[in-house]
Design an enzyme around this catalytic site. Structure first.
Site, PDB file in Angstrom:
ATOM      1  N   ASP A 198      34.482  44.627  46.121  1.00  0.00           N
ATOM      2  CA  ASP A 198      34.699  43.225  46.460  1.00  0.00           C
ATOM      3  C   ASP A 198      36.174  42.828  46.452  1.00  0.00           C
ATOM      4  O   ASP A 198      36.692  42.293  47.435  1.00  0.00           O
ATOM      5  CB  ASP A 198      33.894  42.307  45.530  1.00  0.00           C
ATOM      6  CG  ASP A 198      34.005  42.722  44.067  1.00  0.00           C
ATOM      7  OD1 ASP A 198      34.804  43.625  43.762  1.00  0.00           O
ATOM      8  OD2 ASP A 198      33.292  42.132  43.247  1.00  0.00           O
TER       9      ASP A 198
ATOM     10  N   SER B 167      33.897  50.155  42.857  1.00  0.00           N
ATOM     11  CA  SER B 167      33.068  49.003  42.545  1.00  0.00           C
ATOM     12  C   SER B 167      31.807  48.979  43.412  1.00  0.00           C
ATOM     13  O   SER B 167      31.081  49.967  43.509  1.00  0.00           O
ATOM     14  CB  SER B 167      33.893  47.717  42.709  1.00  0.00           C
ATOM     15  OG  SER B 167      33.235  46.616  42.125  1.00  0.00           O
ATOM     16  N   MET B 168      31.532  47.843  44.068  1.00  0.00           N
ATOM     17  CA  MET B 168      30.330  47.723  44.876  1.00  0.00           C
ATOM     18  C   MET B 168      30.318  48.709  46.041  1.00  0.00           C
ATOM     19  O   MET B 168      29.250  49.059  46.565  1.00  0.00           O
ATOM     20  CB  MET B 168      30.190  46.298  45.416  1.00  0.00           C
ATOM     21  CG  MET B 168      28.863  46.028  46.103  1.00  0.00           C
ATOM     22  SD  MET B 168      28.826  44.431  46.927  1.00  0.00           S
ATOM     23  CE  MET B 168      28.959  43.336  45.527  1.00  0.00           C
TER      24      MET B 168
ATOM     25  N   ASP C  72      34.723  48.199  31.505  1.00  0.00           N
ATOM     26  CA  ASP C  72      36.070  48.144  32.080  1.00  0.00           C
ATOM     27  C   ASP C  72      36.536  46.711  32.336  1.00  0.00           C
ATOM     28  O   ASP C  72      37.478  46.473  33.080  1.00  0.00           O
ATOM     29  CB  ASP C  72      36.142  48.965  33.371  1.00  0.00           C
ATOM     30  CG  ASP C  72      35.282  48.391  34.498  1.00  0.00           C
ATOM     31  OD1 ASP C  72      34.753  47.272  34.363  1.00  0.00           O
ATOM     32  OD2 ASP C  72      35.141  49.070  35.537  1.00  0.00           O
TER      33      ASP C  72
ATOM     34  N   HIS D 168      38.983  47.452  35.454  1.00  0.00           N
ATOM     35  CA  HIS D 168      38.196  47.690  36.669  1.00  0.00           C
ATOM     36  C   HIS D 168      39.054  47.847  37.925  1.00  0.00           C
ATOM     37  O   HIS D 168      38.822  48.761  38.726  1.00  0.00           O
ATOM     38  CB  HIS D 168      37.206  46.544  36.859  1.00  0.00           C
ATOM     39  CG  HIS D 168      36.260  46.727  37.996  1.00  0.00           C
ATOM     40  ND1 HIS D 168      35.359  47.763  38.055  1.00  0.00           N
ATOM     41  CD2 HIS D 168      36.074  46.006  39.135  1.00  0.00           C
ATOM     42  CE1 HIS D 168      34.648  47.677  39.164  1.00  0.00           C
ATOM     43  NE2 HIS D 168      35.072  46.632  39.845  1.00  0.00           N
TER      44      HIS D 168
END
Length: 317
Positions: free
Chosen positions: A9, A102-103, A265, A297
């Site tokens: 994202d 991530s995503m 994270d 993250h």
């Protein structure tokens, strides 16, 4: 050796060119001659201008007009990704390495699950996963409930909530019961506790019933965490306080909660990040987990350990 990066994202960039019949505020543009950066442009997140940004970023979704499902959209996107991978592999003279953050890992897993094993054997050398939310993340419950400004002080969480609720991908990342205890309370109010089994009630109680339909659309996509069938390198951060539960006052849901923290994270909970370990023994290709202590993250993308690890995978035989 070439690589294909699939961002998450915060790693995405979105440009827009406007031609709108109406606006929500007189300072908002109806039409622009050129494309401009919409995400992430902090200049658009100041008071008043944020109303324009929210209106421009909103996704329009209706349970009554779902002519194209989420899976169909992903299938279309996957076709383009497949073509790009094949073209890059032909130019490089060998298979590519997929890197997702991530995503982006969820999209990549879904994509790989749709491909035949022979195709993966020919075109994919490895899949490097960075900060993956394999079992969802607790903070998404705060996003849909009361909004989350991602620590940007100019933004009111309640203000941005209206835009965040329109993102179907947000509901995709709610915690999954295949990894989280079914009795673990994620949201606590003076009258109700909400667990992974209470999402339908939660969406009803916060006045966002479409959210439950969005969840039903996205939940089956990778909920069984089928092994990707390629070599996996799963890198994850830990040792940073990460939202794990939220306690609301009687002003629920229109108030910021007290946050209970766990390990992770800062965004992805550790419990979720390590679920890739289940693929060991489920596929013949190797599965390696790499812990990145103290790595946040987003910052893990530029961490020297991460970069060195990627180089090792890229240049290995």
């Amino acid at each position: 050796m070439l690589l294909v990066a699939v961002p998450g994202d915060l790693g995405n960039q979105l440009e827009a060119k406007l031609d709108k019949p109406s606006v929500v505020h007189y300072i908002c543009y109806k039409k622009t001659e050129n494309f401009f950066t919409l995400w992430l442009n902090l200049e658009l997140l100041v008071p008043y201008a944020i109303d324009c940004w929210i209106d421009n970023m909103r996704q329009w979704w209706s349970g009554a007009t779902r002519e194209t499902t989420t899976s169909e959209e992903l299938h279309t996107t996957g076709g383009k990704l497949r073509q790009m991978i094949e073209e890059m592999a032909e130019k490089a003279g060998g298979p590519v390495v997929l890197i997702a953050h991530s995503m982006g890992n969820m999209y990549t897993l879904y994509f790989l699950n749709q491909q035949k094993q022979a195709w993966k054997d020919k075109y994919i050398k490895a899949f490097i996963s960075l900060g993956a939310p394999w079992a969802g993340v607790a903070k998404t419950l705060r996003v849909v409930t009361s909004g989350d400004n991602n620590r940007i002080p100019l933004i009111s969480p309640l203000k941005i909530r209206s835009q965040q609720r329109t993102a179907v991908s947000t509901t995709w990342l709610l915690p999954y019961d295949h990894s989280w205890p079914k009795d673990q309370v994620f949201i606590k109010t003076p009258t109700t506790n909400y667990t992974v089994k209470d999402y339908e009630k939660l969406y009803s109680d916060i006045g966002f019933r479409d959210g439950w339909l969005m969840r039903k659309d996205t939940e089956p996509l990778v909920s069984d965490l089928t092994a990707p069938g390629v070599a996996v390198h799963c890198l994850y951060g830990n040792g940073i306080p990460t939202p794990e539960a939220f306690q609301y006052s009687d002003m629920f849901p229109d108030v910021e909660p007290d946050v209970v923290y766990g390990d992770g994270d800062g965004t992805v909970n550790l419990r979720s990040a390590v679920q890739c370990k289940r693929w060991t023994g489920q596929q013949k290709q190797p599965v390696a987990l790499k812990e990145l202590p103290g790595n946040e993250h987003v910052n893990m993308l530029t961490n020297i350990t991460t970069v060195d690890y990627i180089k090792t995978v890229l240049f290995s035989p």
